[in-house]
Scaffold this active site. Structure first.
Site, mmCIF file in Angstrom:
data_model
loop_
_atom_site.group_PDB
_atom_site.id
_atom_site.type_symbol
_atom_site.label_atom_id
_atom_site.label_comp_id
_atom_site.label_asym_id
_atom_site.label_seq_id
_atom_site.Cartn_x
_atom_site.Cartn_y
_atom_site.Cartn_z
ATOM 1 N N ASP A 191 6.726 7.282 30.802
ATOM 2 C CA ASP A 191 7.638 7.433 29.671
ATOM 3 C C ASP A 191 7.847 8.937 29.512
ATOM 4 O OD1 ASP A 191 8.922 7.717 27.252
ATOM 5 O OD2 ASP A 191 7.673 6.254 26.178
ATOM 6 N N TYR B 64 24.523 12.347 23.285
ATOM 7 C CA TYR B 64 24.526 12.415 24.749
ATOM 8 C C TYR B 64 24.981 13.791 25.223
ATOM 9 C CZ TYR B 64 25.414 10.926 29.573
ATOM 10 O OH TYR B 64 25.402 10.809 30.942
ATOM 11 N N SER B 65 26.127 14.251 24.702
ATOM 12 C CA SER B 65 26.633 15.563 25.102
ATOM 13 C C SER B 65 25.658 16.679 24.744
ATOM 14 C CB SER B 65 27.996 15.832 24.449
ATOM 15 O OG SER B 65 29.000 15.031 25.015
ATOM 16 N N SER C 234 22.420 16.567 24.477
ATOM 17 C CA SER C 234 21.258 16.576 25.371
ATOM 18 C C SER C 234 21.619 17.109 26.754
ATOM 19 C CB SER C 234 20.665 15.161 25.483
ATOM 20 O OG SER C 234 21.550 14.269 26.137
ATOM 21 N N LYS C 235 22.825 16.778 27.232
ATOM 22 C CA LYS C 235 23.232 17.233 28.567
ATOM 23 C C LYS C 235 23.561 18.724 28.567
ATOM 24 C CE LYS C 235 22.757 13.203 30.509
ATOM 25 N NZ LYS C 235 21.697 12.950 31.506
ATOM 26 N N SER D 159 25.950 15.436 33.371
ATOM 27 C CA SER D 159 27.185 14.680 33.202
ATOM 28 C C SER D 159 28.296 15.682 32.945
ATOM 29 C CB SER D 159 27.037 13.733 32.005
ATOM 30 O OG SER D 159 28.295 13.251 31.582
#
Length: 274
Positions: free
Chosen positions: A66, A157-158, A160-161, A144
């Site tokens: 994990d 999401y953005s 973190s990327k 991404s």
């Protein structure tokens, strides 16, 4: 002779999607592969599949991991060294997505994405780094296009990327004279289960994909491009025509890209964009 004969590769998120395809591809090209994923059952299935495909079972190691837990990441690296004695490539691929407007989003969703996507990359890289420096190897982060340009209804999401991009870009500069290769790998839309498991505003998985998976780049094609980029010691790879065009245009006409992105993403079924 395979391009990765004698090399030891760790892949997180190796039980499905790009991670699984990459594990198969690296193994096919001669590498010893360490499989890491949170689901012990899926991980065991992957281990058995690879071991039974005419490959030597002692070239594989499955470590339930994990990546949100620092101790799990430390154990992953320790187990790898105990079995293989070195690390040549670390592929930070484990990740989750989300789809919801920020105004409707429970903040814990963003925290969960940062814990998996960003902190998972940081933890694994931290403990693998001494061995990667010794082997003059490669640390790769699967990000991404959302790590280059904000994606509407994917704030977590953005974020973190973008964070992974900044972390790896800085790491590359710090070790410019150490022959450490740092690869930022941005696939664009790729067929995988990431959209099925994407979190909604309240943190529950959406359970279905809003996109036509069959029209996207396959995970297998993506994995081939990943292994090629690692072999050539690339520093950055952006895949898919729309991904390349988005990053290019955003340098010159960012407000136009804002509008194009908005209109493109609002066409998704049940899009939160109006």
């Amino acid at each position: 002779m395979g391009r990765f004969d004698g090399k030891v590769v760790i892949i997180t998120g190796a039980s499905s999607g790009i991670g699984l395809a990459a594990a198969r591809q690296f193994a096919q090209e001669g590498a010893s592969v360490v499989l890491a994923a949170r689901s012990a059952d899926k991980l065991q299935q992957t281990f058995c599949e690879l071991s039974n495909r005419g490959q030597l079972g002692n070239r594989f190691l499955a470590v339930p991991t994990d990546v949100t837990k620092e101790e799990d990441c430390k154990k992953l690296i320790k187990s790898t060294i105990e079995k293989f004695g070195k690390i040549d490539v670390l592929v930070n691929n484990a990740g989750i997505s989300m789809r919801a407007m920020f105004k409707d989003l429970e903040l814990d969703v963003i925290k969960r994405l940062m814990d998996v996507n960003f902190w998972g990359t940081v933890y694994c890289t931290k403990y693998a780094l001494p061995y990667l420096l010794e082997s003059k190897g490669t640390v790769a982060g699967v990000i991404s296009i959302a790590g280059f340009k904000g994606l509407p209804a994917r704030t977590g999401y953005s974020s973190s990327k973008f964070a992974i991009y900044g972390f790896l870009d800085t790491l590359r500069i710090e070790h410019l004279k150490d022959n450490l290769n740092v690869l930022i790998f941005a696939p664009g839309f790729t067929a995988s289960n990431v959209r099925f498991a994407a979190l909604t505003a309240d943190g529950t998985p959406q359970g279905q994909t809003p996109r036509e998976e069959g029209k996207m780049m396959s995970a297998e094609t993506c994995a081939k491009k990943l292994t090629q980029a690692v072999y050539k010691r690339k520093s950055q790879v952006i895949l898919t025509p729309i991904g390349k065009l988005t990053v290019f245009l955003n340098k010159f006409v960012p407000r136009l890209v804002d509008r194009l992105e908005y209109n493109y993403m609002k066409k998704e079924p049940d899009s939160p964009l109006k």
